[in-house]
Design an enzyme around this catalytic site. Sequence first.
Site, PDB file in Angstrom:
ATOM      1  CG  ASP A   6      25.054  37.322   4.651  1.00  0.00           C
ATOM      2  OD1 ASP A   6      23.894  37.765   4.508  1.00  0.00           O
ATOM      3  OD2 ASP A   6      26.080  37.995   4.434  1.00  0.00           O
ATOM      4  CG  HIS A  27      23.297  35.570  -4.539  1.00  0.00           C
ATOM      5  ND1 HIS A  27      22.712  35.832  -3.326  1.00  0.00           N
ATOM      6  CD2 HIS A  27      23.610  36.758  -5.090  1.00  0.00           C
ATOM      7  CE1 HIS A  27      22.673  37.147  -3.150  1.00  0.00           C
ATOM      8  NE2 HIS A  27      23.213  37.723  -4.197  1.00  0.00           N
ATOM      9  CG  ASP A  75      17.815  40.764   4.292  1.00  0.00           C
ATOM     10  OD1 ASP A  75      16.660  40.323   4.148  1.00  0.00           O
ATOM     11  OD2 ASP A  75      18.825  40.200   3.839  1.00  0.00           O
TER      12      ASP A  75
END
Length: 1538
Positions: free
Chosen positions: A530, A533, A631
């Site tokens: 999750d 980045h 999401d």
Amino acid sequence: MVQTTTQTRVLLLNDMERLERTLFRLEQGFELQFRLGPTLQGKRVQVCTNYPAECQRFDRLKFRPLEWLNPTGQQEDDCDKFCKLELLVAGSYQYYFGCGDDEKVGSGYIVVDPVLRVGEDNHALPLDCITIQTYLAKCLGPLDEWPDRLRVAKETGYNMIHFTPLQKLGRSRSCYSLSDQLDLNPEFSPQGKNYTWSDVGNLVERLRREWDMACITDVVYNHTAANSKWIRLHPECGYNLVNSPHLKPAWVLDRALWHLCCDIADGNYAERDLPPLIHNEQQIDALRGLLWQEVFLRVRLWEFLQVNVEKAVEQFHKLLHSGVEVFGSSPEGKKQLRVVKDPQCRRFGNTVDMKTALNLFRPHSNSPSDIQECCNWFKKRLEDLNLECYKKMAYHAEQATNCIVGTVVYERLAEDGPKLGPVTRMDPLVTRYFTFPFDELTFDQEMQLMSQEDQARHLLAHNGWVMGDDPLRNFAEPGSQVYLRRELVCWGDSIKLRYGDNPEDCPYLWAHMKKYTEITAKHFAGVRLDNCHSTPLHVAEAMLATARAIRPNLYVIAELFTGSELIDNVFVNRLGITSLVREAMGAGTSHEEGRLVYQFGGQPVGSFVQPSLRPLVPCVAHAMFLDVTHDNQCPLEIRSVYDSLPSSAIVSMACCATGSTRGYDELVPHQISVVKEERLYTRWNTKAKGSNPGDVNLQSGILAGKLALNKLHQELAARGFSQVYVDQVDEDIVAVTRHCPSTHQSVVAVCRTAFRDPHTHHYRHDVPPMFIPGKIEEVVLEARTVQKSSEGSYVVDERSINGLADYTIELQEHIQLKDSEVVREVDITSEGPREFVQEIVFEKLTPGSVIVFRVSLDPGSQELVGALRHHLTQFNPLYKTGALVDDNTPTVLNTPLKKIMSKLTLEDMNMLLYRCDAEEREDGGGCYNVPFWLPLKYGGLQGIVSVMAEIRPKNDLGHPFCDNLRQGDWLIDYVSNRLLAKGGALEEVGQWFQAMFHYLKHAPRYLVPCYFDAIILGAYTTALDLIFNQMSRFVQSGSSLVKQLALGSVQMCGAGLYDALPLLSPCLRDVSGHLTDNAGEGERQSCVSLAAGLPHFSSGIFRCWGRDTFISLRGLMLLTGRHLEARNMILAFAGTLRYGLIPNLLGQGTGARYNCRDAVWWWLQCIQDYCTLVPGGTDILVCPVSRMYPTNVSEPQLAGAWEQPLYDVVQETLQRHMQGIQFVEHNAGPQIDGNMTSQGFNVEAQVDQDTGFVSGGNRYNCGTWMDKMGESEKARNKGIPATPRDGSTVELVGLCKSTVRWLVHLHGKGLFPYATVTIQKEGRDLSVSYAEWDRKIQEHFERHFYVSHNSHSPDESHPHLVHKRGIYKDSYGASSPWCDYQLRPNFTIAMVVAPELFTVERAWEALEVAEQKLLGPLGMKTLDPDDMVYCGVYDNELDNDNFNLARGFNYHQGPEWLWPVGYFLRAKLYFAKKMGQETYENTVHMVKNVLSHHSVHMERSSWKGLPELTNENGQYCPFSCETQASSIATILEVLYDL
């Protein structure tokens, strides 16, 4: 598809090549070889990797060196040596390599894919088979209810489940805000039960074993819930005002904004046009004003950047008064004074460096007035610095204002925003960036907390993400202004975690997260990273290493938002990410959606079969292509409900992992929020009615369609449908083809998207027909979304996450085309010769529809392609799949090609593989010309193979060559017909091709290029194996470079329609070649000859040159084992001896020109080499020579009319030179040379009786290899030789010395009957022994050729002409003395053939000068670049007034010729041995490095040869032969010496 042979990938290493942003993916079981690129060959290179040794555990910080291997066992070059890894363990691995003393000159990563296993039998789940469905764990209810809800995934064909985190959630209830990473969410335990991680693990194992379903879950390393208890106990794990004081200004601003928010919420600014409910732009403008006046001016953030002026000036004043010593002064003045930041980031806490200040501001004297004046100047500079700090902070404030206002506009005014309503403390103006775990305080009271360490450590920064930020930078670390500039999209329920650089920086956090990782890896097959980045890379690396220690085949996925494929690769490489999440919802059109399918996996339909050993090429990350992620916004909020099915079908046809999120298939018309959703997923109930919103089955939504699509997706991947074609039929219709390259079955899905609602948008009714190549076996499925009834509207169920109950799909599976309701077959048509195509007309492809066809080749093509595959198995076992035995196999195909080709001689192989256009035209043909492109370089297979070598690795099916193959059989017929016309064994090979091509012609045209390539490549490699089997052990056991160069022997050596060599003595019974019937003259010899170079010197009278033949003969004929052909060439040229010379341009003997002085000496050297290298080689000396010209004035004689043994011819040659040769060329004049003056036709050669040096020539001709004659009237160089090289040239003296030394040796052994030469001098006979001749040369050579460092040397006749010392002259006694002193590469030839002439130390120094001045990338400069007439660019077409350049006058005045480099390198090796072991080893490395350039050129050249010359610094010269016999031969000799 399972590979039948070991797959090997080769990674070439090159100096200074950093490939950290290049992705190399490999599968377990592959072998990875590291090989040296041209920049590293010949150097001491060590490769190190952290891939673990066998039976060792992986430690990402532990590197080990790899051992170099050489498959041939030979050490002649570095082209083939490699070190290897057997890749058996999944993960990300780093390698680096050092060179010499440099430990690290290049590096990169490799990623090895995991192997997932499911089922009772533990079978593999290929990555491309994955169909995944995401579940929000909190919506599954108690753990004992999970199977009923998860069964929906099983019954709809998914084989992987992705769970959001199963840990205890934070106060916000977000699935990703975890209050404790180690505790299972207590909500999963119903009253009276206490489920543990073991219970979860048992369920996951049950799903894996019984449902064939793998499970993965998220790991969240970047943040924890704001209400996590452990973060209260360990606030050092977050970014607080104690460990991160640089955040203080941002925290002050954050608190000021909170108080502003409270005031707005309380209506305190309503009178200033800013009420709690903001609803227009005027109020936004008012907010801007308030932010500046009530926030930024009030908090005075610039003071955190500024210097306390009074305090600094006071300190400065004291230092001046104390008389402190000042060092130097600087002209830069005040520009060098810089603010020194306060590590505690206090207001006015910054300072300046006083030492710098004292140097910059110096009083004129120590008087109080001067000191005060100096202090005033210092103060003024500090005020200027503070002003700069103010402006800097004002800039930050402006950016912060823009970000705040932008957030407010989106959240309160934007149509697509959440429209939060009035500002309240629950819905503040902006999200707070920092936690505030204290009771409500005034702003001033809060400011006191900063200085109270016990309190300040609990003021922690929230996490979030930054749009467009550098993902490799941590936005919470010093240097980032993200928090100050309000650029963070903040997650107010989470705290950003601060790991530091290593576990020692925050021991509790690292240990806590390690336990978290171990729990996850123990129970789940994989993880989703999750917020990947924003997760510190070194943290994720360490945690994944922990996970892989527990579960080596860990499946890792992530969704990256870097905006750059290169930066994506950094994450994939360092973390070993298996699949990157991609989303179809990002596509704005159906065209874009189809493009994503093509982008994310698969090869083009009709792709070439790649070899099992091939270069490792960069690739894109493996994709997990989802119709929608969990999401993101719900598709039904953007597109119509009718689009769910076709878009899902497009995704399912992708050749990669695919999937969806729970709710998509049930047509839930809103986003299932990871924060707000508290209802439970529906259960699986086959008997459920539509009235029960808590249950679903195949009648719900598009579940039935998804089941069919998931099954199809898995089948396509499992059965090797690895090729993809995407066709945009019209603006809404996308056709995706998946093709199996072994069975040639295809599955074609035609999907009509419906981004817009068909009820409100007009879609065209006339759908264009489709033409599907092949036979449609069945309709796999056809489906469309339908509305059950238009009554009632969607009602959100209070307990279950329900979808649109009024919609379902109509589905038919596995039906015949005639039973389809969507299409009808119109006709079976043909688009070309033997092309079977079915036309399909769509009758009911409504928006939202999908139809999938299974297509096979038509029966006829299927049988013939199967038979073709059967015959191709002799080359590659890969073709066994789909192979069929043909009952009517042509007879020629019953014999393996290897056996058929075994009858071919090397002369036949020249015809099979090579022959340039000029050679082909001599036979009445020509090389194949590819329309709209270029002619092939060769008529033989090499011409095709060179092109395919460029096309195949890239699968460049759009190349004009491939177009030509698809459009017709012209090239196919050219290959077979060319050989059928040759007769003999070649005709049988042609019959084999003809029979194979019969099958190929009946294949669909899109398959022709790949099968044509397979046939040609199989035949080509078979031919190469047989060629090498006919060559010497040196070639057979040699490196790939040796073999490539040895093929130059076949390339250059052949027999054309007309004899290039004169006929040999009829007494020779073992003459090679074949017998031909030439124009009714009967049978006669046809010996092979060597072409000097291709394409310019390949046919007719210009094919065969004496000099080129014998410079090349040792390398191309003797070293390769072609002894008989070499003997014949020696004897054929012996028969042409005239005047004591052999011809340069042979012209079949009758048209010979005897205008060169050196060819005869190269011929004599080759006789010596033949005797030395060939077993029983001295027998050649007694072979009969059929003399064409028994006397100088004879007319050409027939073969056998005048014969003598070779030793007599040799003796005549030397005797004539000792006597002196002087004649005018036969038929002299413009008819044989239009440029030469009359004096140039005078040929002279003799031996100096004092020195023994052979000499000759004059200033009007050029009798050595540097033979350019001026041709330009404009530049007035016509008839003037550029390089006459008259006198005694160094290489001829060396060759002469080599010959007479050898003859002395032969005579001593009784193998040569003559000890002397006898000449007429002043009317009497004079005998000169070979021993005396040898001695004279030895005694005088260095005296006359060496240029001593002694400027007063008595041996130097022209000291004023010397411009380089420590070298050897190019000639001695030239008519233009300055030419003697020119530095050229010719002395290295003498060093090789007569090394005894040279003093070792002098030779070594001269070679060092030559290396520095003459050595180029491929060849040797023909003239010293310091010479006034040097020019390194050869242009034979340039005709201007430049005497030195016009019409290529500089042919040998600088351009870099290749053949001399062979002699240079051989000389280096010889004398390096004499210099000592260390020098020799260094020289070997240097030689190998030089040879690497030749290896690269050979590899890349479509001619598969080495050029005659290059322009300066290795630049391509368009006037050079593309491949030259002497260039190849002398490089091969270097490898032999090595």
